[in-house]
Design an enzyme around this catalytic site. Sequence first.
Site, mmCIF file in Angstrom:
data_model
loop_
_atom_site.group_PDB
_atom_site.id
_atom_site.type_symbol
_atom_site.label_atom_id
_atom_site.label_comp_id
_atom_site.label_asym_id
_atom_site.label_seq_id
_atom_site.Cartn_x
_atom_site.Cartn_y
_atom_site.Cartn_z
ATOM 1 N N ASP A 39 50.699 -2.000 31.388
ATOM 2 C CA ASP A 39 50.958 -0.621 31.810
ATOM 3 C C ASP A 39 49.718 -0.088 32.518
ATOM 4 O OD1 ASP A 39 51.579 2.069 32.048
ATOM 5 O OD2 ASP A 39 51.308 2.498 29.916
ATOM 6 N N ASN A 41 49.610 2.978 34.214
ATOM 7 C CA ASN A 41 49.556 4.436 34.383
ATOM 8 C C ASN A 41 49.747 5.236 33.093
ATOM 9 O OD1 ASN A 41 52.255 4.027 33.938
ATOM 10 N ND2 ASN A 41 52.961 4.818 35.910
ATOM 11 N N ASP A 43 52.212 5.389 30.881
ATOM 12 C CA ASP A 43 53.515 5.934 30.480
ATOM 13 C C ASP A 43 54.205 5.085 29.419
ATOM 14 O OD1 ASP A 43 54.328 3.716 31.914
ATOM 15 O OD2 ASP A 43 55.652 4.807 33.286
ATOM 16 N N ASP A 47 54.219 -2.216 34.478
ATOM 17 C CA ASP A 47 54.589 -1.933 35.858
ATOM 18 C C ASP A 47 53.997 -2.979 36.805
ATOM 19 O OD1 ASP A 47 51.832 -1.030 36.159
ATOM 20 O OD2 ASP A 47 52.492 0.824 35.189
ATOM 21 N N ASP A 116 63.858 -12.186 39.575
ATOM 22 C CA ASP A 116 65.013 -12.392 38.703
ATOM 23 C C ASP A 116 66.198 -11.641 39.277
ATOM 24 O OD1 ASP A 116 66.661 -12.869 36.515
ATOM 25 O OD2 ASP A 116 65.024 -12.641 35.087
ATOM 26 N N ASP A 223 70.097 -14.946 37.080
ATOM 27 C CA ASP A 223 70.625 -14.655 35.754
ATOM 28 C C ASP A 223 72.088 -15.083 35.640
ATOM 29 O OD1 ASP A 223 70.043 -13.166 33.184
ATOM 30 O OD2 ASP A 223 71.789 -12.020 33.868
ATOM 31 N N GLU A 292 70.032 -19.656 35.581
ATOM 32 C CA GLU A 292 70.349 -19.622 34.147
ATOM 33 C C GLU A 292 71.782 -20.112 34.000
ATOM 34 O OE1 GLU A 292 69.999 -16.534 30.392
ATOM 35 O OE2 GLU A 292 70.703 -15.768 32.318
ATOM 36 N N HIS A 364 62.507 -14.196 27.710
ATOM 37 C CA HIS A 364 62.767 -12.812 27.304
ATOM 38 C C HIS A 364 63.982 -12.682 26.397
ATOM 39 C CE1 HIS A 364 65.417 -13.582 30.650
ATOM 40 N NE2 HIS A 364 66.112 -12.504 30.360
ATOM 41 N N ASP A 365 64.819 -13.712 26.332
ATOM 42 C CA ASP A 365 66.005 -13.693 25.484
ATOM 43 C C ASP A 365 65.848 -14.528 24.215
ATOM 44 O OD1 ASP A 365 67.555 -12.033 27.088
ATOM 45 O OD2 ASP A 365 68.381 -13.693 28.253
#
Length: 606
Positions: A39, A41, A43, A47, A116, A223, A292, A364-365
């Site tokens: 990150d 910034n 928040d 990013d 992706d 994907d 995928e 990520h899965d």
Amino acid sequence: MTNSNRPVLPDSVRTNGATPNPWWSNAVVYQIYPRSFQDSNGDGIGDIKGITSRLDYLAGLGVDVLWLSPVFKSPQDDNGYDISDYQAIDPLFGTMEDMDELLAEAHKRGLKIIMDLVVNHTSDEHAWFQASRDKNDPHADWYWWRPAKPGHEPGTPGAEPNQWGSYFGGSAWEYDPKRGEYFFHQYSKKQPDLNWENPEVRKAVYKMMNWWMDRGIDGFRMDVITQISKVVDANGKLPGEDGSLIADEPVGPEGYSSPFPFCSDGPRIDEFLAEMRREVFEGRDGYMNVGEAPGVTPARNEHITDPANGELDMMFQFNHVGIDQSGSKWDTVPFKVANLRRELAEQQDAVSKVGWASLFFCNHDQPRVVSRWGDDSTEANRVASAKAFALLLHMHRGTPYVYQGEELGMTNAHFTSLDQYRDLEALNAYRQRVEEAKVQSSESMMDALALIGRDNARTPMQWDESKFAGFTDEHAPVEPWISVNPNHVTVNAAKQVDDPNSVYAFYRQLIALRHGNPVVAAGEWQLIDANDEYVYAFTRKLNGTTLLTMVNLSGNRVAIPSDSAALVASGVSEPQIVISTHGASHAVVSLANRELSAWEGIVVEL
């Protein structure tokens, strides 16, 4: 662009049956989940500028390709896998100028960028879908719209076109009052499936892909791309639909049948993938495309990745990451070496002559492998088991994928309450299985989420020991979007980058080995000691050189199995140790004693 990280193998070295050697034959890919990487910034959400700020770290690791999970404009119902505008960057992640800067800075460092791409479905907020809600619009047939079941009031229970359930829970059909019909969604109801039977859909997708390629990206990870072709009967009806000539699957305990058998590796997938290659990639150099591939068998992987068939360079298969599940994903069973060996061996054997394999344990899965199949109960076991699984994976034939933090041995989140989870799949599954269908106890479901839930991979990258692990400034006004793993105090990049015994240092060795050793990059793979309970062993051979890999995937000291022991019976000296989890001198002693320490892995040149 430069290939500064990766020596180019000579064409005489066979890789996937293609000549000359594809550049990705000895490359390593690093997956970034932008929301959780860095990150910039304050928040609480990672990013693009954050990624750019960490490029030197990635170049230092030695990887060749960065795969970015989606940064396109999205309502973020499924963390960006629901795209509302393919040609815009979501403000959460930055601007198109930020993306252009990332591309330029990555290319300066010899790093390629693949994006992706999700084209099985879009967001329901995409302009295409909004237009399709009008039956008279040119986009009317761009999605899978169907009327209510005859004799039923549209929008009422039981009026859905068939009994399919979504993989994210509930019905796979959502009623739209404006159109007066249902649309099909394999995933969230905010992710309607595109109708690839319509050639105008395909043209629009290819036009968009070319726009990105022309902008300078180096390819796509696509994907669930093998779900774009659906089974329909001669009249275009889906299985189980009124009047369909194709029967549906039986209804399961949660009250729905599964669309998976009819939406995975469908009848036109080869046609669609070959068309995509012709329309987007033909005539371009230096790119890669990986798909995928849920529902695709190893034999089909051979066909789809055979260069002669002009479809995909490689694809992700999932049989090996289902070995600890029985029936439902959430019914977990203990890890067994035999099951992993069986599935990976089938994948390797299928592409022994042509085609190519993607090598991964984490993404990520998927949860963190060190917690899922390794041992994170102590620091020593975490480090040892992380190295063991790394060695095992990277010594196979194919292109390895490293998921952010995997190179540090990051662990599962170890969440204990449902409110700590953010993943749509997890929250929906709990509601449906525990509260509605009552097919699983709360305790069992929480155990399953803690072991294999997707949020385990999505906690912030652990850069240092500061309050928010260096993911965001410790004085930032907003906390990270998901909790930082408390063990970031001990497990972080700052502690590992300069430590020669760290998991990070071991990954650097593995990556360098693949770049520089043709046997690792291209040698044939052969399983040995196929029935051992603890040790996974195989050989790699090329041009008269043989490498023996042995990995003890347990926390016990075990005997080296017979076939491997016979190969090292004449003795092994330190110069023959190519790489080892415990160090060369320790490996020599282990081999002399015909045993492997807990989580010990050794590669020997015979």
